[in-house]
Design an enzyme around this catalytic site. Sequence first.
Site, PDB file in Angstrom:
ATOM      1  N   ASP A 128      43.223  34.850  32.912  1.00 56.78           N
ATOM      2  CA  ASP A 128      44.586  34.459  32.589  1.00 56.78           C
ATOM      3  C   ASP A 128      44.943  34.921  31.172  1.00 56.78           C
ATOM      4  OD1 ASP A 128      46.995  32.796  33.177  1.00 56.78           O
ATOM      5  OD2 ASP A 128      46.241  31.599  31.501  1.00 56.78           O
TER       6      ASP A 128
ATOM      7  N   GLU B 138      45.053  39.594  33.654  1.00 61.88           N
ATOM      8  CA  GLU B 138      46.504  39.435  33.801  1.00 61.88           C
ATOM      9  C   GLU B 138      47.195  40.249  32.712  1.00 61.88           C
ATOM     10  OE1 GLU B 138      50.119  36.136  33.683  1.00 61.88           O
ATOM     11  OE2 GLU B 138      48.162  35.639  32.848  1.00 61.88           O
TER      12      GLU B 138
END
Length: 600
Positions: free
Chosen positions: A341, A370
């Site tokens: 993330d 990400e």
Amino acid sequence: MYNPLRNKFPYGATAVGKDTEITFPLNPDLGIKRVFVVLRHVFGEGGEIIKDETERIELPFVWRENGEDIYKGSFKISAYGIWRYRFEGELEDGSIAFFGRDFDGTALRGDWLPEWQLTVSETEYKTPDWAKRGIIYHLFADRFCKVGNNKFNKHGRLHTDWYETPDIQEEGKDYRADDYFGGDIKGIISKLDYLKSLGITCIYLSPVFEAFSNHRYDTGNYLKIDDLFGTEEEFSYLIQQAAEKGINIMLDGVFNHTGADSIYFNREGRYDSLGAYQSKESPYYDWYTFTDYPEKYDCWWGSTVVPTVNKKAKGYKDLILGKGGVINKWTELGVKGWRLDVVDELPVDFTTELCECIKNAGKDVLIVGEVWEDASVKIAYSQWRPYFMGHQLDSVMNYPFKEAVLDYTLSGDAVQFIGEVSKILENYPKESLDTLMNLLGSHDTVRAITRLSGVKAPETKKERAEFILSRDKYLEAVYNLKFASLLQYVLPGIPCIYYGDEAGVQGFEDPLNRGTYPWGKENTDILNHYIDLGRFRTEYQDFLRGETEIVKSGDETEIIRKTSIGNMHIILNPHGIKDMPEKEWVYSLDSRVRVYIENL
């Protein structure tokens, strides 16, 4: 004219010390006598931005072919990073003609034109083969399927109707993300055969560790499965049962921040531990940066519920990277992938250590970051991110392809589509191209079918929550979704289905894109389409790992996947193919897509 796909070998990225060969064809009428490739090093070791480091290499004339003068040479790059290059042609009078990159990657003569990019990895690297052959299913843990009756111990409420709309932010109030549907591990296990029917080989789970929001990006305890989701024993059983069906599990690694309501920060006093918020004597105090203790502290994008972690804190690094820590525990349990993330928020050195730890913890574990832009040239906090240099990510979430596919489906602008896709093909190493997470939607974006309807979003959140596409607009969106999803399956990378897209789920932005899977109410037309796509990808997986060439042929776009056993040709036009050649088709989608195999 120069086209990197045909005139540079290897096409795309290269590595330090590897031969890079360039052929530059020119019209002899231009009167050019000598040709040079000029290379400029722009990002390099340590993430610094480099200035004025160039190399000028002559490409010797080798022959005349088909009315063109051919200049050809090879070179090795000795420093890793991002290089850019252009061409210079020397005329008889000593003046210079400059050649730069046109939008589609071909050469254009003129001054101050864009350059081509040459990504040079520090070392050649390998990404997991198992991932390249499959399909990912992105599953929002609280909203996929509920079978058990796990204890509800959260603030907020547990929906009693599975088909309700998620709660939205009320006017004048903060959004708490504290409404739950109770999707659980047992629910996922009960649907493994369903996922297998779609051809799924990897389940990417949104965060599953203990937390106190429905999305769980506010980690409360990295070493514990959230009670509402299930137990560690159930999670281990899920990994085992999925593996028996050829399906791996990928976790969402949220390592930039924790929850304020966590065992480490403990702002709400939920835990018996002495949290950083409660005392400067806390063992977790140096994990966080306070500007006015204890109420003001660094947090992710100003959200005080997720305080940012100091990645240099020894205790934090030991927890994440140490023996028996987060990466070791869950990878050794059988997790085969980590999606990192907001990876661009992590310091470069921490990202390198994190990726090294993941690779050491398990064999063939996939690491996906990400990143929303071209990841090869990503700059965050004034520092270039060396994701594809051989020591960090395997690949990234492929948002550039997502936008290119959706825009092309709606507009039919093939030139724009080819240009945007070609940039990624040129800039990414092949091993990373093959493991790109190709998505049409995610928990952070508008649902694909809503986007592909072309409707304008209503002004207020309440209106968007209540909005349902008209029948005509819905059918139009379904028609578009079938075309866009086909592209998702044939471009380089791994197609990733966001749960419910295959069932026709609608929804605008978060949290409206996070509704529950509509069990018993699926759009079977879309679902059968995805099942067919899964069969197609499984049967022709070897072709879909080949090199990629994309060309505009009349009104059509042709994607060619080239392999040693033959070439796959995908001919497509979102408005319908006008001149249909006679071939033995291996796949077709109404009048818009035809696929055939050219055996070698």
